[in-house]
Design a protein around this motif. Sequence first.
Motif, short mmCIF file in Angstrom:
data_model
loop_
_atom_site.label_atom_id
_atom_site.label_comp_id
_atom_site.label_asym_id
_atom_site.label_seq_id
_atom_site.Cartn_x
_atom_site.Cartn_y
_atom_site.Cartn_z
N PHE A 139 0.85 -1.18 0.00
CA PHE A 139 0.00 0.00 0.00
C PHE A 139 0.89 1.23 0.00
CE2 PHE A 139 -3.55 2.23 2.74
CZ PHE A 139 -3.81 3.09 1.69
N VAL A 140 0.90 1.98 -1.10
CA VAL A 140 1.60 3.26 -1.16
C VAL A 140 0.60 4.32 -0.70
CG1 VAL A 140 2.84 4.91 -2.62
CG2 VAL A 140 3.03 2.45 -3.08
N SER A 141 0.88 4.94 0.46
CA SER A 141 -0.15 5.73 1.14
C SER A 141 0.39 7.06 1.63
CB SER A 141 -0.68 4.93 2.34
OG SER A 141 -1.53 5.71 3.15
N MET A 166 8.79 -7.84 7.77
CA MET A 166 7.80 -6.76 7.78
C MET A 166 6.39 -7.34 7.65
SD MET A 166 7.75 -3.42 5.31
CE MET A 166 9.44 -3.01 5.76
N ARG A 167 6.25 -8.32 6.78
CA ARG A 167 4.95 -8.97 6.61
C ARG A 167 4.51 -9.61 7.92
NH1 ARG A 167 0.58 -9.12 3.28
NH2 ARG A 167 2.02 -8.72 1.55
N LYS A 168 5.42 -10.28 8.60
CA LYS A 168 5.07 -10.95 9.86
C LYS A 168 4.65 -9.92 10.92
CE LYS A 168 7.39 -14.55 11.11
NZ LYS A 168 8.43 -15.48 11.63
N PRO A 171 1.59 -4.21 4.34
CA PRO A 171 2.68 -3.27 4.64
C PRO A 171 2.63 -2.06 3.72
CG PRO A 171 3.53 -5.17 3.44
CD PRO A 171 2.08 -5.46 3.73
N LEU A 172 3.29 -0.98 4.13
CA LEU A 172 3.11 0.31 3.45
C LEU A 172 4.42 0.93 2.98
CD1 LEU A 172 1.16 0.38 6.34
CD2 LEU A 172 0.14 2.17 4.96
N VAL A 173 4.29 1.73 1.91
CA VAL A 173 5.29 2.73 1.57
C VAL A 173 4.70 4.06 2.03
CG1 VAL A 173 6.52 3.94 -0.28
CG2 VAL A 173 6.20 1.45 -0.40
#
Length: 485
Positions: free
Chosen positions: A379-381, A451-453, A397-399
């Motif tokens: 998710f680029v947010s 990061m996913r975990k 996870p995010l950018v």
Amino acid sequence: MAPVPRARPHALVVPFPAQGHVIPLMEVAHALADRGVAVTFVNTEFNHARVVAAMSSSPVPSKTEFNTRNGSSGRMIRLVAVPDGMGPDEDRNNLVRLTMLMQEHMAPRVEELIRRSGRGGEEEGADGDGLGRITCVVADYNVGTWALDVARGADVRSAAVWPASAAVMASLLSIPKLIQDRIIDAEDGSALTQETFQLSPDMPVMNPAHLAWNCIGNDEGQELLFRYLLAGVRAVDECDYILCNSFRGAEAATFARFPKIVPVGPLLTGERPGKPVGHFWRPEEDACMDWLDAQPARSVVYVAFGSFTMFDRRQFQELALGLELTGRPFLWVVRPDIVHGDVHEYPEGFLDRTASGRGKLVSWAPQQRVLAHPAVACFVSHCGWNSTMEGIRNGVPLVAWPYFADQFVNRAYICDIWRIGVQAVADGKSGVITKEHIAGRVEEVMGDAGMRKRVEALMAAAHESVQEGGCSHGNFDMFVEAITA
């Protein structure tokens, strides 16, 4: 003699008139209705029309009230419109002007709604809707300066809802200490130092230049907004509750340090099929979901920047090229006001290349459903709090690419404390986040198993908090019991 039945509790809910505030306050309204509380929900006339239009393809009702029943039990949320004081063609993205006009134009109408609700008692209620006398005002903190004063004047209970992170709420409550420590100026809240600070250990590191009031408007607007927010601190200090759209597992240090802030989130925005959740735009739902259904699991980059983020031409084009450079399928929400109807804002040939199916461009998306889709991997947010919570609730996870207001603190949570995302960083010379950097950050997020975990663990804590027996669920029940006693 038969006992006189107790009057039905009736809450007046008042959001700040912006998309990121109306949506969570509407969820608060539904959560109240689920627990047997009647609700009058007050939007500005401008936003009322948008919400109703997004709810239905039928024309917006000519009346200023729109009723919607929550099921067969007779529970009701009544949508009411009041003027905001701005002209029909004025820019409502000018948040400082909008904020300053609200008190003059909205407060008298809200006071009138409370007064009218007492006429005729439960049987007649306000305008014959049978909702009865308003017994509580639940106001967005950002309208608390006047809405909570109205509640006190009417001698009804009051609660403030903070729809952002508890850490940002804590920064507002800490304004007197920030002034005392010479971190900000007492007159306009501007930064007096370039050094970062923490309100307590394990809370986000904050930059005084990035405090909410220092990121909106010009110098004059900044001072007005700071004084308004400071008055809001005094107003909410006298209300019964400060409800926060967060959960203890996300901000344990903040809630421990500031116990007056009560976590009731993450609010389940966008998860009530067939019911109004406060959206201003009709999502391109079928187009989004059909396209996502055709993509492999955990392959899609979802890109959305909320209601206010604006790009200049060069940054917009770099973003487009960066998404293309990833070589991955992407779903990009591009608001019409960003491109101003000029397709030449896109890089040359970009639309033709994305037409092959690798990229999907939409003007608005059903974000909760998108983030819950198994095809979405990143998710680029802009790091708006609603988006941040929705990313967490769905384990994505995010950018992090903040624009203004509270979004910089949210980025600190995402990248430094929770470690569920990475920051998009502008090139030191050009000031632009380059296409190569964008593609690299996306790859970093999508390839990081740790990061996913971590985001999935935070997702589990968020879900637990809102289930029966969870902390946020119990806090909301406690709040409803208090206002209905």
